[in-house]
Design an enzyme around this catalytic site. Sequence first.
Site, mmCIF file in Angstrom:
data_model
loop_
_atom_site.group_PDB
_atom_site.id
_atom_site.type_symbol
_atom_site.label_atom_id
_atom_site.label_comp_id
_atom_site.label_asym_id
_atom_site.label_seq_id
_atom_site.Cartn_x
_atom_site.Cartn_y
_atom_site.Cartn_z
ATOM 1 N N HIS A 28 -5.821 -1.251 14.461
ATOM 2 C CA HIS A 28 -4.752 -1.051 15.443
ATOM 3 C C HIS A 28 -4.234 -2.378 15.978
ATOM 4 O O HIS A 28 -3.041 -2.529 16.258
ATOM 5 C CB HIS A 28 -5.249 -0.189 16.604
ATOM 6 C CG HIS A 28 -5.190 1.277 16.321
ATOM 7 N ND1 HIS A 28 -4.158 1.859 15.621
ATOM 8 C CD2 HIS A 28 -6.029 2.290 16.659
ATOM 9 C CE1 HIS A 28 -4.368 3.159 15.539
ATOM 10 N NE2 HIS A 28 -5.494 3.445 16.163
ATOM 11 N N GLU A 80 -3.909 10.550 -8.824
ATOM 12 C CA GLU A 80 -4.847 9.574 -8.274
ATOM 13 C C GLU A 80 -6.175 9.563 -9.023
ATOM 14 O O GLU A 80 -7.096 8.829 -8.672
ATOM 15 C CB GLU A 80 -5.078 9.844 -6.783
ATOM 16 C CG GLU A 80 -5.408 11.277 -6.448
ATOM 17 C CD GLU A 80 -5.353 11.577 -4.957
ATOM 18 O OE1 GLU A 80 -5.573 10.657 -4.142
ATOM 19 O OE2 GLU A 80 -5.100 12.743 -4.606
ATOM 20 N N CYS A 88 2.905 6.645 -3.462
ATOM 21 C CA CYS A 88 2.638 6.640 -2.022
ATOM 22 C C CYS A 88 1.416 5.823 -1.656
ATOM 23 O O CYS A 88 0.968 5.840 -0.519
ATOM 24 C CB CYS A 88 2.492 8.070 -1.496
ATOM 25 S SG CYS A 88 1.181 9.007 -2.294
#
Length: 568
Positions: free
Chosen positions: A187, A429, A500
């Site tokens: 963060h 994936e 993605c």
Amino acid sequence: MLKGIAASPGVALGKVLIKKEETFEIKQETVLNATEEIDKFNAAISQCETELQKICQHTKENIGEEEALIFEAHIMILQDIELLKKVKEMIQTESTNAAYALSQVRDEFISIFEMMEDAYLKERAADIKDVTDRVIRILLGIQTEDLSHLDEHVIIVAKDLTPSDTAQLDKEKVIGFITETGGSTSHSAIMARTLEIPAVVGVKGALENIKDDDFIAYDGDDGCIYVNPDESCINMLKKKQEEYNTFKESLKQLIGQNSISKDEIQVELAANIGTPDDLEGVLKNDAEGIGLYRSEFLYMDRNNLPSEDEQFEAYKKVAEGMENKPVVIRTLDVGGDKEINYLDLPKEMNPFLGYRAIRVCLDRKDIFKTQLRALLRASHYGNIKIMFPMISSVEEIRSAKAILSGCKKELQNENLPFNQNIEVGIMIEIPAAAVISDLLAKEVDFFSIGTNDLIQYTVAVDRMNQSISYLYTPFHPALLRLIKTVIDNGHNQGIWVGMCGEVAGNPDLIPILLGMGLDEFSMSAGSVLKARYIVKNTSQAIMAKKIDDILNLSTAEDVKQYINQLKV
């Protein structure tokens, strides 16, 4: 020179301020009155919540709504029923002090997150530590160092900076920060990028080699830090700083423009999100869609499954907010590194090769059907597309589509509107899926390549294992060959192919992917405008001619060198 992880771009040159590491010893003490100790704990929780609400409001006003959500999440941690219950039980049954009980319980929670493979989720352990440390300091009566009012321009060097530390930095005076720990998805790193403060994290030995009042210079794009550099080094970085600032301003001119290559090939630059609250960043950075909505965040940090209506409202909000731009929503992807206690998933020797994602959904059809019904209902309000994760076979797709078909019939019988022609795709994936992508393409409307897992499964590397992390690279020839195979097989069947994973936003690889014919690139919202700049300055036809040469290179290092030569 020291080296770390590039966390927030930009050049910083200035004097050092060392943030002293706060250490406090948490001793186990026997309490005579457990009820009074629980009252003391409740009071500390209440005080902590008040402090966090102030930080949250400050963040909203000075940084942004999206970043303020970090502290709303911190407040939710404070209100976590399971955490509070365990602490109080320990105080009661063991007659122990609140600070010690909280430290023990929080360590259990942190260990769960630290074992996770997903870098974003792994970093959430830092959130739990940040919040609980604040409560413990209140219980022990310890004051925190104030970085919100500084007398001069400085570069902060610290062992670590918590999200609350970062939010309260005096942004007029702090021109950069360096930490010994942390990753690019922490963060603090995310907020540094929002605040546009150059940052380098994960710098081993920073506090040993950098002292208060040292002059340091670094580039947040390459992670190289120069301690007390000579004049030529300073001049070099000042020139870089001017170039970076000019480039950053120029990117704003790309807002509202299409993502079209030099030879008029248009692609879609989309954003990855975790919650509806991430929409603000998507719109601010002019993303052309959402290429990955991680729906599992709806299921986390709670004690029960989200209802159909709750999911419907969340998906609807995103669909309407994107105003008919594409929104690709990944169905529930849990298991592996994403543990949800109330689902009672089995403990496995190797969870990443086990009961997870589509495998859970096909087994727990009740959970799957609830989500699919919510997605279908929300599709009436925008351009939603459904994406199944962790597909390894044709059978799985057919089974998932059969359940989806059943949900469509139910909604028709209930006269509930939905998009009858909703697009259905899969994530590629797993190497097996890439190898048989010619067969899978006949079953779906689109592919989205999830490179984060595809890399680790292809090269058999746990990317969080520091001793072998050098093997985890997006430049591996095997990965690039698989990506090209998937794109070609998708196009041969007339479907579009997106990506993605983190590779989609990699500035070095965007031209290569464009040359391979990738149709959609989905990345963090803040990377979209830079990606658009790269696309606009690349000729797809020229890059396409170089793909065979790249795919015949022997090593990842050879690929990197080839790409670097293209830039010259």
